[in-house]
Each structure stands twice: as C-alpha cells, then as structure tokens.
Enzyme design. Structure first.
Site, mmCIF file in Angstrom:
data_model
loop_
_atom_site.group_PDB
_atom_site.id
_atom_site.type_symbol
_atom_site.label_atom_id
_atom_site.label_comp_id
_atom_site.label_asym_id
_atom_site.label_seq_id
_atom_site.Cartn_x
_atom_site.Cartn_y
_atom_site.Cartn_z
ATOM 1 N N TRP A 147 0.626 -1.299 0.163
ATOM 2 C CA TRP A 147 0.009 -0.031 -0.123
ATOM 3 C C TRP A 147 0.810 1.354 0.160
ATOM 4 O O TRP A 147 0.315 2.394 -0.406
ATOM 5 C CB TRP A 147 -0.793 -0.001 1.300
ATOM 6 C CG TRP A 147 -0.164 -0.055 2.501
ATOM 7 C CD1 TRP A 147 -0.063 -1.364 3.415
ATOM 8 C CD2 TRP A 147 0.506 0.879 3.241
ATOM 9 N NE1 TRP A 147 0.630 -1.035 4.214
ATOM 10 C CE2 TRP A 147 0.966 0.068 4.382
ATOM 11 C CE3 TRP A 147 0.873 2.242 3.213
ATOM 12 C CZ2 TRP A 147 1.812 0.644 5.353
ATOM 13 C CZ3 TRP A 147 1.651 2.843 4.062
ATOM 14 C CH2 TRP A 147 2.071 2.187 5.141
ATOM 15 N N ASN A 148 2.053 1.039 0.285
ATOM 16 C CA ASN A 148 2.906 2.498 0.493
ATOM 17 C C ASN A 148 3.249 3.148 -0.849
ATOM 18 O O ASN A 148 3.472 4.387 -0.837
ATOM 19 C CB ASN A 148 4.168 2.262 1.679
ATOM 20 C CG ASN A 148 4.957 0.943 1.212
ATOM 21 O OD1 ASN A 148 4.535 0.352 0.404
ATOM 22 N ND2 ASN A 148 6.177 1.117 1.545
ATOM 23 N N LYS A 183 -2.571 -8.175 -7.570
ATOM 24 C CA LYS A 183 -3.384 -8.226 -6.279
ATOM 25 C C LYS A 183 -2.737 -6.824 -5.542
ATOM 26 O O LYS A 183 -1.702 -6.814 -4.942
ATOM 27 C CB LYS A 183 -3.344 -9.292 -5.387
ATOM 28 C CG LYS A 183 -4.490 -9.097 -4.399
ATOM 29 C CD LYS A 183 -4.272 -10.055 -3.334
ATOM 30 C CE LYS A 183 -2.961 -9.628 -2.501
ATOM 31 N NZ LYS A 183 -3.341 -8.224 -1.692
ATOM 32 N N PRO A 184 -3.460 -5.898 -5.638
ATOM 33 C CA PRO A 184 -3.035 -4.418 -4.969
ATOM 34 C C PRO A 184 -3.439 -4.692 -3.552
ATOM 35 O O PRO A 184 -4.298 -5.529 -3.091
ATOM 36 C CB PRO A 184 -3.593 -3.373 -5.777
ATOM 37 C CG PRO A 184 -4.793 -3.948 -6.112
ATOM 38 C CD PRO A 184 -4.428 -5.306 -6.822
ATOM 39 N N GLY A 225 6.184 -6.616 0.561
ATOM 40 C CA GLY A 225 5.586 -6.796 1.935
ATOM 41 C C GLY A 225 6.548 -7.087 3.061
ATOM 42 O O GLY A 225 7.533 -7.154 2.901
ATOM 43 N N GLU A 253 10.631 -8.989 -1.933
ATOM 44 C CA GLU A 253 11.126 -7.667 -1.520
ATOM 45 C C GLU A 253 10.368 -7.310 0.052
ATOM 46 O O GLU A 253 9.449 -7.059 -0.004
ATOM 47 C CB GLU A 253 10.737 -6.329 -2.524
ATOM 48 C CG GLU A 253 11.743 -5.347 -2.280
ATOM 49 C CD GLU A 253 11.503 -4.109 -1.150
ATOM 50 O OE1 GLU A 253 11.943 -4.681 -0.046
ATOM 51 O OE2 GLU A 253 10.477 -3.676 -1.399
ATOM 52 N N LEU A 254 11.136 -7.560 0.875
ATOM 53 C CA LEU A 254 10.626 -7.719 2.329
ATOM 54 C C LEU A 254 11.084 -6.693 3.077
ATOM 55 O O LEU A 254 11.389 -5.420 2.706
ATOM 56 C CB LEU A 254 10.867 -9.080 2.861
ATOM 57 C CG LEU A 254 10.715 -10.322 2.116
ATOM 58 C CD1 LEU A 254 10.981 -11.597 2.474
ATOM 59 C CD2 LEU A 254 9.007 -10.465 1.532
ATOM 60 N N CYS A 309 10.196 0.707 3.239
ATOM 61 C CA CYS A 309 11.196 -0.291 3.543
ATOM 62 C C CYS A 309 12.377 0.077 3.448
ATOM 63 O O CYS A 309 13.538 -0.286 4.149
ATOM 64 C CB CYS A 309 11.088 -1.471 2.643
ATOM 65 S SG CYS A 309 11.127 -1.135 0.932
ATOM 66 N N GLU A 337 11.042 -2.628 12.560
ATOM 67 C CA GLU A 337 10.733 -1.682 11.503
ATOM 68 C C GLU A 337 9.781 -0.771 12.063
ATOM 69 O O GLU A 337 8.598 -1.288 12.080
ATOM 70 C CB GLU A 337 10.588 -2.393 10.279
ATOM 71 C CG GLU A 337 10.438 -1.350 8.885
ATOM 72 C CD GLU A 337 10.315 -2.092 7.676
ATOM 73 O OE1 GLU A 337 10.679 -1.519 6.379
ATOM 74 O OE2 GLU A 337 9.685 -3.317 7.468
#
Length: 490
Positions: free
Chosen positions: A160-161, A184-185, A238, A260-261, A294, A391
């Site tokens: 979402w960011n 899938k957004p 996410g 991508e975490l 992130c 985080e």
C-alpha cells in the site's frame, strides 16, 4: 467552494475486477471500501474478489500467455512506452489519487509518479534487449545455443505504501519479458492499480495480459492462485513474516519467486561527515513517504563526538514540518495509513522512552479525524529498545551514538534485515570499507535516497530474494534454455 476534481477523478477509476480485458464484478457481488486516511471517509467501493475470481484472473493470464510471449519485443516495448506517455499526461490525476487513498503529501505523490513511470520507460527499452548467446563447445564437438524465454503467468502482490511504483516495478519487467500477470494490490490502496490497468488497456495491451483482482481476503485468494500449477512466478513486496508464508506456499509448485521484504536501515554518520549534507540526507531517508518505506532509515548511528550537534540540527529542521492532509500544498507529514500504524509508532516510542531514550520532539498521537502521528526525534536510544529491532514504518527518527568504525559496523549489521544502508563520511577509503563491510543489498554513500529504475533494488538476509529494476529486473521473469547442436562442419 469544494474542489470538484477529487470527485471527478474517483468517478473515473474503475470499481470492478479487470479480468480477460473486461471490467466485471466479484463473483459474489461483494465490495470493499477504500478510505481516506486523512479523514476516515470512504473514497470508493470496489469489487471484493473471491478465490474463484482469482482463479478466473489466472485463467485469463494463462490463456493469453502463449500469444503474448510470441509478440514481437518491439511491439511490447511500444505498448509500455505508450503507457508511460499516458501516465505522464495524467500525472496530476494519478498523484492526487495516490494522496487520497494513501495519504502522502501531494508533492511526494508527484515524485512517485515520476519514479513509477520510469519503470515503464526503462523496461520498454529493455524488452528488445533480451539476448542469448551462441558459441563452440570447449571440446569443439558442437555448438551451444543459450536462449531466454518468458517464465509464464505471474502473480504480483503489491503493497500500500507506493501504490503506483510497486505496481509498475513488477508489471513492466514482466510484460517486457513476455509474461502475463495477475496483480493483487493492497486492500488499503487499490485505486491507483485499477487506474493503471485502464491506462495499460488504452495503450493497446491485449486482453488477459494484465489482470487485476482487489480483495479483502488476500490469504485465501493468494493461496488458491499460488496452488494452481499454471502459475510459474510469484513476486511479493511486503512484510517478512508474510513473505515467509508465501515462500512456503510457493515451494509446492517450485515457483520462481521475488521477495522484497522488510528493512531496518542504518544511517551511519561519521565524525568527518558534512553535517549540513547529512542532515538533509537524514530528512530524505527518514521522512519521505511519512517514514512508511522499507528503505526508510530506521536507526541513526552517529559518532559520539557529533551526535548532539547532529540531533540538534535535525530536531530544529523537523520542528518546521507541517502536518495535515496530503492534499494541502506545503504539508510535510500526512496521515499514516491507518490507526494501527499510529498505535505501532506510539508504542515503539513509548518503549524507547521508558528504557531511557530522550524525547526531543513529538511523541504523542494526534486526535482524529484521520490517522496522524507527528514527526518525532529521539536521542540516546538504548540498544534494548524495540524500535531498533523492529521496522518503525512511521515518522520517528532515533539517534544512537557509536564510538568507532568497528562499533558502527557491529551496530549496523546487528539485525536480521539487510535491505539498504546509508553512510556519511568524507573519507574515501572509509566509504569503500563500508561498502564491503555492511551487509545490505543497497547503500547510499553520502546519499539519502537510492531508488532508481535503472538500478537493481533488493536486499540480503531477511530482506528478500531477487532484484527489481535495472538490467537485473527483467531477468527475474526469464527462463534460460541451453541447446547443444552437432558441429555443422563435421
């Protein structure tokens, strides 16, 4: 007078699923509400997909896969370039849409349109450059041919960011490589992706190549799609815990994966750093996107001899920030994505203060409407503080002093994450050593922002697998085939 533009823009955003080139309601007719984090008001209701809808989208992608893979690279490139041009024509609309559904200040949304658009342009240029190789076998007995092929239908899960950039960063290389996709957004910010799908269709993208499913049930929908043997690639941006779950699910089908975490980025300021530049870099690395990135600097490791001066300078600048709805020009800190994000920031700050950190600015949630948390500065943060391990994903700048280079490296690497680091020093040799010593996939050396469509984005350790962007980005969507042929001169 009320500005009519947001209403007109929201009316132009599709409110249905995009499957096989058609806009259609969810199978059960259900909808989900998309809200404005600045007010809590509902912006629009969109289709709420079921697992059956997800499988219908995958069917559309699978049916279109062979045809799209055979499409000439130049044709794929021209479609992506037309999409870039259309996006640039509508950049103000797309920026406003992102601010409405995500909350970031409008000038930052404009920056995301420029950044996100670059993935369309960059990969339009990469599409014709997918190459292989031909050569004589070492023994001279045959000819080796190495070719690259689309991996097949892909499932792309975006966060979402950064509603636009995370979609284009996945969709563009997939299309350039000849793959079809289901996107899938995030439930909180689906409107930008729906609008992007409309732009891609206007650019001439054939039906079924890009399919979009919006849902409030991401677990069941994703599980159904990932379990289907027609799927060949999963890309996710996410949190690390969700990434671990998806990797377990992907193992059954031996799927190609890109993850991508999470991140826990150190921002290291040495005693020889140009503090004026370091402060500017700190503001960019921490407060861009309201700290909800992130790549946001999470731990400000500052040499003890300059820690107080750095903190005072940063605090003075942050005190000048203006908080409010992102649609208002001049706002620096918009709302966080939801009340849970506010609670998380407040809890982490309270924990640090309870353990002995000094609160220099901010630190108290703001009463609604809207999900607001002020820009906050902490100094002398104890190593035991939760915000140094977790985080933050909020506008909290935490300063930790260190004594020497070895101390800085130890503190910087003391995390399971390894996405990005930032280092500020005027010593060239020290900068080179830090490139070697810090365990991160990216680094900003005297730079506070590193993201670029032409560069490989990704991390080490628990921050993920694979790369997005750059020449490396398209390779994530390609399979390699080696063929040996007889010596034609034998």
């Amino acid at each position: 007078m009320t500005d009519p533009r947001p209403t007109q823009l929201l009316e132009a955003v599709p409110d249905r699923l995009h499957i096989a080139g058609r806009w259609r309601p969810a199978a059960g007719g259900a909808t989900l509400a998309v809200t404005d984090p600045a007010t809590g008001d509902v912006l629009k209701n969109v289709a709420d997909a079921t697992p059956d809808d997800g499988l219908a989208a995958l069917t559309a992608a699978a049916d279109a896969a062979a045809r799209w893979a055979r499409t000439a690279p130049r044709e794929r490139a021209e479609i992506l370039r037309r999409a870039f041009d259309l996006l640039m024509e509508r950049k103000e609309d797309v920026a406003l849409l992102m601010t409405l559904e995500m909350g970031k200040p409008l000038d930052q949304s404009r920056g995301e349109v420029a950044y996100g658009g670059e993935f369309l342009r960059w990969f339009s240029e990469e599409a014709p450059r997918v190459t292989g190789r031909y050569g004589i076998s070492p023994e001279g007995t045959g000819r080796m041919i190495v070719t690259r092929h689309p991996v097949g239908p892909c499932y792309l899960i975006t966060p979402w960011n950064f509603p636009l950039a995370m979609a284009t960063r996945k969709i563009a290389p997939a299309l350039a490589a000849g793959c079809t996709v289901v996107v899938k957004p995030a439930e909180a910010t689906p409107l930008t992706t729906l609008y992007l799908a409309r732009i891609l269709a206007e650019a001439g993208l054939p039906a079924g190549v890009v399919n979009v499913v919006t849902t409030s049930s991401p677990g069941p929908v994703s599980e159904a799609i990932i379990a289907d043997p027609r799927l060949r690639k999963l890309s996710f941006t996410g949190s690390t815990p969700v990434g671990r779950t998806l990797l377990k699910q992907a193992a059954g089908g031996i799927l190609r994966t890109s993850m991508e975490l999470g991140g826990n980025a150190p921002f290291v300021v040495f005693d020889d750093a140009d503090l004026d530049q370091a402060v500017e870099g700190a503001l960019a690395a921490k407060f861009r996107n309201i700290g909800q990135a992130c790549t946001a600097a999470n731990r400000f490791l500052v040499h003890r001899s300059v820690a107080e001066e750095f903190t005072e300078r940063v605090t003075k600048r942050v005190a000048e920030f203006r908080m409010g709805p992102g649609t208002q020009e001049g706002v620096t800190i918009g709302p966080l994505i939801d009340d849970a994000a506010v609670t998380k920031s407040a809890t982490l700050v309270r924990d640090a203060v309870d353990r002995g950190a000094h609160l220099r600015l901010g630190g108290e949630p703001v009463a609604g409407p809207g999900s607001y948390y002020p820009a906050t500065v902490l100094s002398d943060v104890p190593p035991s503080s939760e915000l140094l391990r977790e985080e933050i994903f909020g506008p909290v700048l935490a300063v930790v002093p260190f004594d020497d280079e070895d101390d800085a490296v130890r503190l910087a690497n003391a995390t399971e994450y390894g996405l990005v680091s930032y280092v500020w020093t005027q010593d060239l040799a020290r900068g080179q050593r830090m490139i070697e010593r810090l365990a991160t996939g990216m680094m900003g050396l005297n730079m506070g922002v590193v993201s670029n469509a032409a560069a490989p984005f990704g991390g080490w350790k628990a921050s993920g697998l694979g790369r997005e962007g750059g020449a490396e980005g398209i390779a994530e969507y390609l399979e390699t085939k080696y063929t040996l042929t007889p010596d034609p001169f034998a």
